[in-house]
Design an enzyme around this catalytic site. Sequence first.
Site, PDB file in Angstrom:
ATOM      1  N   CYS A 146       0.830  -1.210   0.000  1.00  0.00           N
ATOM      2  CA  CYS A 146       0.000   0.000   0.000  1.00  0.00           C
ATOM      3  C   CYS A 146       0.865   1.261   0.000  1.00  0.00           C
ATOM      4  O   CYS A 146       1.550   1.547   0.973  1.00  0.00           O
ATOM      5  CB  CYS A 146      -0.906  -0.044   1.236  1.00  0.00           C
ATOM      6  N   CYS A 157       0.093   3.787   2.723  1.00  0.00           N
ATOM      7  CA  CYS A 157       0.557   3.245   4.010  1.00  0.00           C
ATOM      8  C   CYS A 157       2.034   3.557   4.216  1.00  0.00           C
ATOM      9  O   CYS A 157       2.461   3.874   5.333  1.00  0.00           O
ATOM     10  CB  CYS A 157       0.341   1.738   4.076  1.00  0.00           C
TER      11      CYS A 157
END
Length: 106
Positions: A31, A34
């Site tokens: 991600c 993230c």
Amino acid sequence: MSEIVNVNTQNFETLLQSDLPVLVDFWAPWCGPCRTVSPIVDELAVELAGRVLVAKCNVDENQDIAMRYRVMSIPTLIVLKNGAEAGRTVGAMPKPQLRAEIEKYL
């Protein structure tokens, strides 16, 4: 420096019993947002040491925990107080905004 706890099914229930509020960062290695939020969470763990316990939960490895908290997209950061959800943010945001969101629940 504050230690960041890597959450798993074995230690999660113990984490919920913390006297401090717990900030759980739900993330995954693939991600992109993230990876943007992770160093900010690391910095906040140090800056808010003694006021909040910071934990990271890899949703790929701990799908049951992510499902329990209905994490539908990542990054999701959830503040838990006394084992219950007190607040939630979804998506990447600048450090000052994220800190302000977390401090609402401390």
